[in-house]
Design an enzyme around this catalytic site. Structure first.
Site, PDB file in Angstrom:
ATOM      1  N   PRO A  10       0.792  -1.227   0.000  1.00  0.00           N
ATOM      2  CA  PRO A  10       0.000   0.000   0.000  1.00  0.00           C
ATOM      3  C   PRO A  10       0.824   1.276   0.000  1.00  0.00           C
ATOM      4  O   PRO A  10       1.862   1.366   0.657  1.00  0.00           O
ATOM      5  CB  PRO A  10      -0.836  -0.102   1.287  1.00  0.00           C
ATOM      6  CG  PRO A  10      -0.118  -1.101   2.131  1.00  0.00           C
ATOM      7  CD  PRO A  10       0.531  -2.064   1.177  1.00  0.00           C
ATOM      8  N   ASN A  11       0.315   2.228  -0.762  1.00  0.00           N
ATOM      9  CA  ASN A  11       0.828   3.603  -0.851  1.00  0.00           C
ATOM     10  C   ASN A  11       2.120   3.736  -1.640  1.00  0.00           C
ATOM     11  O   ASN A  11       2.549   4.857  -1.925  1.00  0.00           O
ATOM     12  CB  ASN A  11       0.998   4.226   0.556  1.00  0.00           C
ATOM     13  CG  ASN A  11      -0.320   4.305   1.293  1.00  0.00           C
ATOM     14  OD1 ASN A  11      -1.304   4.779   0.735  1.00  0.00           O
ATOM     15  ND2 ASN A  11      -0.372   3.805   2.515  1.00  0.00           N
ATOM     16  N   ARG A  18       5.274  12.558  -2.870  1.00  0.00           N
ATOM     17  CA  ARG A  18       5.313  13.118  -1.507  1.00  0.00           C
ATOM     18  C   ARG A  18       6.437  12.448  -0.726  1.00  0.00           C
ATOM     19  O   ARG A  18       6.930  11.399  -1.122  1.00  0.00           O
ATOM     20  CB  ARG A  18       3.988  12.859  -0.781  1.00  0.00           C
ATOM     21  CG  ARG A  18       2.814  13.642  -1.332  1.00  0.00           C
ATOM     22  CD  ARG A  18       1.564  13.360  -0.516  1.00  0.00           C
ATOM     23  NE  ARG A  18       1.807  13.523   0.911  1.00  0.00           N
ATOM     24  CZ  ARG A  18       1.106  12.914   1.871  1.00  0.00           C
ATOM     25  NH1 ARG A  18       0.127  12.100   1.561  1.00  0.00           N
ATOM     26  NH2 ARG A  18       1.387  13.111   3.133  1.00  0.00           N
ATOM     27  N   TYR A  23      11.658   8.912   1.103  1.00  0.00           N
ATOM     28  CA  TYR A  23      11.597   7.869   0.073  1.00  0.00           C
ATOM     29  C   TYR A  23      12.270   8.243  -1.246  1.00  0.00           C
ATOM     30  O   TYR A  23      12.299   7.418  -2.163  1.00  0.00           O
ATOM     31  CB  TYR A  23      10.131   7.493  -0.189  1.00  0.00           C
ATOM     32  CG  TYR A  23       9.425   6.951   1.044  1.00  0.00           C
ATOM     33  CD1 TYR A  23       9.885   5.799   1.676  1.00  0.00           C
ATOM     34  CD2 TYR A  23       8.321   7.600   1.582  1.00  0.00           C
ATOM     35  CE1 TYR A  23       9.252   5.306   2.803  1.00  0.00           C
ATOM     36  CE2 TYR A  23       7.682   7.114   2.709  1.00  0.00           C
ATOM     37  CZ  TYR A  23       8.157   5.969   3.320  1.00  0.00           C
ATOM     38  OH  TYR A  23       7.536   5.478   4.437  1.00  0.00           O
ATOM     39  N   ASN A  74       8.153  -5.537  -1.102  1.00  0.00           N
ATOM     40  CA  ASN A  74       8.078  -4.379  -0.215  1.00  0.00           C
ATOM     41  C   ASN A  74       6.605  -4.258   0.143  1.00  0.00           C
ATOM     42  O   ASN A  74       5.800  -3.745  -0.653  1.00  0.00           O
ATOM     43  CB  ASN A  74       8.586  -3.109  -0.898  1.00  0.00           C
ATOM     44  CG  ASN A  74       8.557  -1.919   0.061  1.00  0.00           C
ATOM     45  OD1 ASN A  74       7.959  -1.991   1.135  1.00  0.00           O
ATOM     46  ND2 ASN A  74       9.199  -0.835  -0.328  1.00  0.00           N
ATOM     47  N   ALA A  77       3.359  -0.687   4.772  1.00  0.00           N
ATOM     48  CA  ALA A  77       3.009  -0.772   6.189  1.00  0.00           C
ATOM     49  C   ALA A  77       2.452  -2.145   6.583  1.00  0.00           C
ATOM     50  O   ALA A  77       2.422  -2.475   7.783  1.00  0.00           O
ATOM     51  CB  ALA A  77       2.020   0.332   6.552  1.00  0.00           C
ATOM     52  N   GLU A  98      12.726  -9.625   1.449  1.00  0.00           N
ATOM     53  CA  GLU A  98      11.999  -8.426   1.880  1.00  0.00           C
ATOM     54  C   GLU A  98      12.853  -7.205   1.561  1.00  0.00           C
ATOM     55  O   GLU A  98      14.058  -7.204   1.853  1.00  0.00           O
ATOM     56  CB  GLU A  98      11.770  -8.529   3.394  1.00  0.00           C
ATOM     57  CG  GLU A  98      11.121  -7.311   4.009  1.00  0.00           C
ATOM     58  CD  GLU A  98      11.051  -7.409   5.543  1.00  0.00           C
ATOM     59  OE1 GLU A  98      11.744  -8.261   6.144  1.00  0.00           O
ATOM     60  OE2 GLU A  98      10.312  -6.606   6.129  1.00  0.00           O
ATOM     61  N   HIS A 100      13.039  -2.741   1.563  1.00  0.00           N
ATOM     62  CA  HIS A 100      12.483  -1.443   1.945  1.00  0.00           C
ATOM     63  C   HIS A 100      13.391  -0.339   1.429  1.00  0.00           C
ATOM     64  O   HIS A 100      14.623  -0.477   1.434  1.00  0.00           O
ATOM     65  CB  HIS A 100      12.380  -1.320   3.473  1.00  0.00           C
ATOM     66  CG  HIS A 100      11.437  -2.314   4.064  1.00  0.00           C
ATOM     67  ND1 HIS A 100      10.071  -2.183   3.958  1.00  0.00           N
ATOM     68  CD2 HIS A 100      11.657  -3.472   4.712  1.00  0.00           C
ATOM     69  CE1 HIS A 100       9.496  -3.219   4.542  1.00  0.00           C
ATOM     70  NE2 HIS A 100      10.439  -4.029   4.994  1.00  0.00           N
ATOM     71  N   ARG A 107      13.358   4.401  12.316  1.00  0.00           N
ATOM     72  CA  ARG A 107      12.198   5.297  12.273  1.00  0.00           C
ATOM     73  C   ARG A 107      11.298   5.076  13.507  1.00  0.00           C
ATOM     74  O   ARG A 107      11.774   4.683  14.554  1.00  0.00           O
ATOM     75  CB  ARG A 107      11.467   5.089  10.941  1.00  0.00           C
ATOM     76  CG  ARG A 107      12.362   5.429   9.730  1.00  0.00           C
ATOM     77  CD  ARG A 107      11.648   5.212   8.419  1.00  0.00           C
ATOM     78  NE  ARG A 107      10.484   6.090   8.306  1.00  0.00           N
ATOM     79  CZ  ARG A 107       9.532   5.953   7.376  1.00  0.00           C
ATOM     80  NH1 ARG A 107       9.637   4.975   6.479  1.00  0.00           N
ATOM     81  NH2 ARG A 107       8.505   6.780   7.337  1.00  0.00           N
TER      82      ARG A 107
HETATM   83  O1  CA2 Z   1      10.774   2.029   3.449  1.00  0.00           O
HETATM   84  C1  CA2 Z   1       9.927   1.340   2.876  1.00  0.00           C
HETATM   85  O2  CA2 Z   1      10.103   0.852   1.754  1.00  0.00           O
HETATM   86  C2  CA2 Z   1       8.573   1.104   3.564  1.00  0.00           C
HETATM   87  O3  CA2 Z   1       8.142  -0.205   3.237  1.00  0.00           O
HETATM   88  C3  CA2 Z   1       7.627   2.141   3.003  1.00  0.00           C
HETATM   89  C4  CA2 Z   1       6.247   2.082   3.659  1.00  0.00           C
HETATM   90  C5  CA2 Z   1       6.379   2.143   5.177  1.00  0.00           C
HETATM   91  O4  CA2 Z   1       5.092   1.983   5.765  1.00  0.00           O
HETATM   92  C6  CA2 Z   1       7.312   1.082   5.712  1.00  0.00           C
HETATM   93  O5  CA2 Z   1       7.427   1.258   7.117  1.00  0.00           O
HETATM   94  C7  CA2 Z   1       8.684   1.204   5.074  1.00  0.00           C
HETATM   95  C8  CA2 Z   1       5.373   3.258   3.231  1.00  0.00           C
HETATM   96  C9  CA2 Z   1       5.260   3.470   1.760  1.00  0.00           C
HETATM   97  C10 CA2 Z   1       4.433   4.708   1.555  1.00  0.00           C
HETATM   98  O6  CA2 Z   1       5.056   5.517   0.595  1.00  0.00           O
HETATM   99  C11 CA2 Z   1       4.627   6.785   0.444  1.00  0.00           C
HETATM  100  C12 CA2 Z   1       5.162   7.470  -0.601  1.00  0.00           C
HETATM  101  C13 CA2 Z   1       4.790   8.787  -0.829  1.00  0.00           C
HETATM  102  C14 CA2 Z   1       3.869   9.397  -0.003  1.00  0.00           C
HETATM  103  C15 CA2 Z   1       3.323   8.698   1.061  1.00  0.00           C
HETATM  104  C16 CA2 Z   1       3.711   7.375   1.275  1.00  0.00           C
END
Ligand code: CA2
Length: 149
Positions: A10-11, A18, A23, A74, A77, A98, A100, A107
């Site tokens: 997700p996301n 953003r 990221y 990946n 969340a 896995e 990330h 974090r």
């Molecule tokens: O660091 C990673 O790759 C994560 O898997 C990214 C997830 C986060 O919940 C994990 O803890 C670590 C979140 C991806 C959401 O990405 C966004 C990108 C732009 C705007 C909002 C969220």
């Protein structure tokens, strides 16, 4: 030919729009492109699915059984919460890596636990776009692929 399934949770479809400080500015398509090139350099094919829905990801893992040699995931969340994805991955007989972009261990506390790590061969985190390429290299190594054909 070796087949790798890359799964994005997700996301991750929002990457590049953003939170660049966490990221980066690359889009998910950019990461998939790098991973696909890395896979090709080992003579492997890579296909990708992104979903914001837990059940869709679980069904993709089920469909990979007996079809794909490895899953790079990946889970976003869901990494920290989804025992259902944990169980689905545990039924996959191939290699599981896995990945990330960020380093969740550095974090917020809720990101410090991965419920998927125990069913993965290994986890790669904190290297941005490089995490995906390292994930492909890990798969190739675990499958005994040492060089491109
Ligand atoms: O660091 C990673 O790759 C994560 O898997 C990214 C997830 C986060 O919940 C994990 O803890 C670590 C979140 C991806 C959401 O990405 C966004 C990108 C732009 C705007 C909002 C969220």
């Amino acid at each position: 030919m070796t087949s790798i399934l890359l799964l994005s949770g997700p996301n991750l479809n929002l990457l590049g729009t953003r939170e660049p400080a966490i990221y980066g500015t690359a889009t998910l398509d950019d990461h998939v492109e790098h991973a696909t090139s890395a896979a090709a350099s080992f003579g492997a094919t890579l296909h990708h699915l992104q979903s914001n829905h837990e059940g869709v990801l679980i069904e993709a893992i089920h469909a990979a059984r007996g079809v794909d040699d490895a899953i790079i995931m990946n889970a976003g969340a869901f990494t920290h919460t989804s025992w259902a994805i944990h169980d689905a991955l545990s039924a996959f007989e191939g290699v599981i890596v896995e990945v990330h972009l960020s380093n969740p261990a550095a974090r917020e506390p809720f990101r410090h636990t991965s419920v998927l790590a125990p069913v993965a061969h290994g986890s790669i985190a904190g290297f941005g776009a490089l995490s995906y390429v390292l994930g492909v290299q890990a798969v190739a190594n675990l499958l005994g692929i040492t060089q491109a054909p």
